[in-house]
Design a protein around this motif. Structure first.
Motif, PDB file in Angstrom:
ATOM      1  N   ALA A   1       0.885  -1.165  -0.012  1.00 30.50           N
ATOM      2  CA  ALA A   1      -0.058   0.155  -0.221  1.00 30.50           C
ATOM      3  C   ALA A   1       0.879   1.166   0.002  1.00 30.50           C
ATOM      4  O   ALA A   1       0.577   2.087  -0.852  1.00 30.50           O
ATOM      5  CB  ALA A   1      -0.833   0.039   1.257  1.00 30.50           C
ATOM      6  N   ALA A   2       1.972   1.250   0.675  1.00 28.09           N
ATOM      7  CA  ALA A   2       2.831   2.642   0.799  1.00 28.09           C
ATOM      8  C   ALA A   2       3.582   2.735  -0.525  1.00 28.09           C
ATOM      9  O   ALA A   2       3.667   3.619  -0.781  1.00 28.09           O
ATOM     10  CB  ALA A   2       3.885   2.211   1.864  1.00 28.09           C
TER      11      ALA A   2
ATOM     12  N   THR B   1       2.405   1.711  -3.414  1.00 27.88           N
ATOM     13  CA  THR B   1       1.295   2.035  -4.400  1.00 27.88           C
ATOM     14  C   THR B   1       1.002   3.585  -4.137  1.00 27.88           C
ATOM     15  O   THR B   1       0.883   4.154  -5.055  1.00 27.88           O
ATOM     16  CB  THR B   1       0.069   1.279  -4.273  1.00 27.88           C
ATOM     17  OG1 THR B   1       0.374  -0.117  -4.427  1.00 27.88           O
ATOM     18  CG2 THR B   1      -1.221   1.744  -4.992  1.00 27.88           C
ATOM     19  N   GLN B   2       1.024   4.068  -3.042  1.00 29.95           N
ATOM     20  CA  GLN B   2       0.850   5.478  -2.747  1.00 29.95           C
ATOM     21  C   GLN B   2       1.900   6.493  -3.134  1.00 29.95           C
ATOM     22  O   GLN B   2       1.593   7.512  -3.724  1.00 29.95           O
ATOM     23  CB  GLN B   2       0.651   5.714  -1.112  1.00 29.95           C
ATOM     24  CG  GLN B   2      -0.939   5.218  -0.632  1.00 29.95           C
ATOM     25  CD  GLN B   2      -0.642   5.349   1.049  1.00 29.95           C
ATOM     26  OE1 GLN B   2       0.039   5.821   1.569  1.00 29.95           O
ATOM     27  NE2 GLN B   2      -2.108   4.942   1.352  1.00 29.95           N
ATOM     28  N   CYS B   3       3.178   5.934  -3.291  1.00 25.32           N
ATOM     29  CA  CYS B   3       4.106   6.963  -3.527  1.00 25.32           C
ATOM     30  C   CYS B   3       4.573   6.581  -5.128  1.00 25.32           C
ATOM     31  O   CYS B   3       5.605   7.171  -5.603  1.00 25.32           O
ATOM     32  CB  CYS B   3       5.544   6.603  -2.682  1.00 25.32           C
ATOM     33  SG  CYS B   3       6.389   5.248  -3.053  1.00 25.32           S
TER      34      CYS B   3
END
Length: 81
Positions: free
Chosen positions: A73-74, A76-78
């Motif tokens: 998730a991290a 994907t967010q960046c």
């Protein structure tokens, strides 16, 4: 691959690292193993299974897959996932 097989394989990896007296180290060791040796499609499937309740995942394995899910998730967010 069938999710039942992935759950069984992931739990077997978790069983191997279960004997580590440092629980957090064991969680990270299982997650690292999955990152190094599992195809990205397999990791995606086991993360999806975890997100849907993770039926059949043992405690150590569940924690390791949660760690993978959080890292994914991290990334994907960046924009790196």
């Amino acid at each position: 691959m069938h999710i039942e097989n992935l759950v069984k394989m992931a739990n077997n990896i978790g069983d191997f690292f279960q004997s580590d007296p440092d629980h957090e180290a064991a969680v990270h060791a299982v997650a690292d193993h999955l990152k190094k040796f599992w195809d990205p499609r397999m990791r995606k499937q086991i993360i999806k299974h975890y997100d849907e309740g993770g039926e059949g995942l043992r405690e150590l394995t569940r924690e390791s897959v949660r760690l993978l899910a959080e890292e994914n998730a991290a990334l994907t967010q960046c924009g790196d996932g």
